[in-house]
Design an enzyme around this catalytic site. Structure first.
Site, PDB file in Angstrom:
ATOM      1  N   HIS A  90       0.750  50.207  21.151  1.00 21.52           N
ATOM      2  CA  HIS A  90      -0.594  50.513  20.689  1.00 21.52           C
ATOM      3  C   HIS A  90      -0.596  51.631  19.655  1.00 21.52           C
ATOM      4  O   HIS A  90       0.242  52.540  19.676  1.00 21.52           O
ATOM      5  CB  HIS A  90      -1.479  50.943  21.861  1.00 21.52           C
ATOM      6  CG  HIS A  90      -2.011  49.804  22.668  1.00 21.52           C
ATOM      7  ND1 HIS A  90      -2.784  48.804  22.114  1.00 21.52           N
ATOM      8  CD2 HIS A  90      -1.880  49.493  23.993  1.00 21.52           C
ATOM      9  CE1 HIS A  90      -3.118  47.939  23.060  1.00 21.52           C
ATOM     10  NE2 HIS A  90      -2.582  48.331  24.201  1.00 21.52           N
ATOM     11  N   CYS A 138      -1.455  48.914  15.693  1.00 16.60           N
ATOM     12  CA  CYS A 138      -2.706  48.975  14.945  1.00 16.60           C
ATOM     13  C   CYS A 138      -2.835  50.311  14.228  1.00 16.60           C
ATOM     14  O   CYS A 138      -2.302  51.325  14.665  1.00 16.60           O
ATOM     15  CB  CYS A 138      -3.889  48.785  15.888  1.00 16.60           C
ATOM     16  SG  CYS A 138      -3.989  47.131  16.601  1.00 16.60           S
TER      17      CYS A 138
END
Length: 319
Positions: A90, A138
């Site tokens: 993440h 991301c």
């Protein structure tokens, strides 16, 4: 450039098992990269460190452990050495100041490693050494603070990700929203505080990011100047305002990050020397062909490293 003396790599995959943020392909990403580094790039297995949060992992990819491993690589680096960090997990976009984008990766314990931390590592490199980061997460564009964007200027403008449609094959974005992360940290500290840095420093102390431990004026003094011969090279899975896809497994395929999979596929098929720019451009084309046309890999580095061979690999160095 000087001939490479040592090749060192740190590969980190975070799947966040048994949490609401669980991903599926990140460990597969770095295990596949480990094999590729040995078979294609001639890395010695002993020069590669693998950190994952999978079952039986002896060293978890916490913020502190990742920092220790990165600092160890930089401390051991000499002129001409090639350092590589592949992260799959993440990412989060920090809205601390709202006026500029600040990026971070999310270790398994949520002790963020920020763009400032990567800037510090690059600044510590001895002359002639290089540090390549491949971040499949991301908001990974700009993950090295103040690094020059070389591929990415022609991407579409930022868009609202709140109601974005899922990508193909039921992919999952590798993104933890800022407010969700803030809420999670607040539940651990029980502090009534809106600044994410306050929670991180309360939880992790001196092991928290420099971004949160030093006043901004001090950070500007430390990292305000970036030299033209800067040796940091970032291949990001997407722009800072975009998400990177975690692709589920299926018949005949393992779960894997879309960007990691694309890069690895390109490097296996293209046996000739490839520049940093070529790797990113071809990865963009592959993701678009697969229907992931809202994820745009980017390249950040000095002008001299745009056309430099990826990982300074040369045909003569392969075993």
């Amino acid at each position: 450039m000087a001939n490479a003396k040592k090749r060192m790599a740190l590969l980190v995959g975070c799947n966040y098992p048994n949490t609401q943020y669980e991903l599926h392909g990140c460990i597969n990403d770095v295990v596949a990269m480990q094999e590729l580094l040995v078979e294609r790039f001639g890395y010695e297995p002993t020069s590669i460190e693998l950190l994952t949060d999978g079952p039986g992992s002896k060293v978890m990819p916490t913020g502190a452990n990742i920092r220790k491993a990165l600092n160890r690589m930089v401390d051991e680096a000499e002129e001409g050495d090639v350092l590589f960090f592949h992260y799959s997990g993440h990412g989060v976009l920090l809205n601390k100041h709202h006026l500029k984008r600040e990026e971070a990766i999310v270790p398994c314990d949520f002790n963020l490693i920020t763009d400032v931390d990567f800037r510090q590592l690059v600044n510590r490199l001895p002359k002639g050494a290089t540090f390549t980061i491949l971040s499949d997460s991301c908001h990974s564009g700009g993950l090295i603070d103040k690094e020059k964007e070389q591929v990415g200027l022609n991407c579409p403008p930022p868009r609202d990700q709140t109601n974005s449609k899922p990508g193909p094959h039921l992919s999952k974005p590798k993104n933890i929203p800022y407010e969700s992360l803030l809420s999670h940290l607040a539940s651990l500290t029980n502090l009534v505080e809106s600044e994410i840095g306050t929670h991180l420093t309360a939880l992790f102390g001196e092991e928290a990011s420099l971004k949160f431990r030093l006043p901004e004026v001090d950070l500007d003094q430390l990292f305000g100047q970036v030299h033209g011969s800067d040796s940091g090279i970032l291949l990001s899975g997407c722009q800072s305002n975009e998400t990177s896809a975690d692709m589920p497994g299926g018949p005949g395929r393992k779960a894997q990050g879309a960007f990691s999979s694309a890069v690895q596929s390109i490097l296996k098929k293209q046996r000739a020397l490839m520049s940093n720019k070529e790797v990113v451009v071809l990865a963009r084309k592959m993701l678009k062909a697969e229907g992931l046309d809202e994820q745009h890999p980017c390249l950040y580095c000095s002008d001299e490293n745009v056309e430099a061979p990826f990982l300074l690999w040369d045909v003569g160095t392969k075993k």
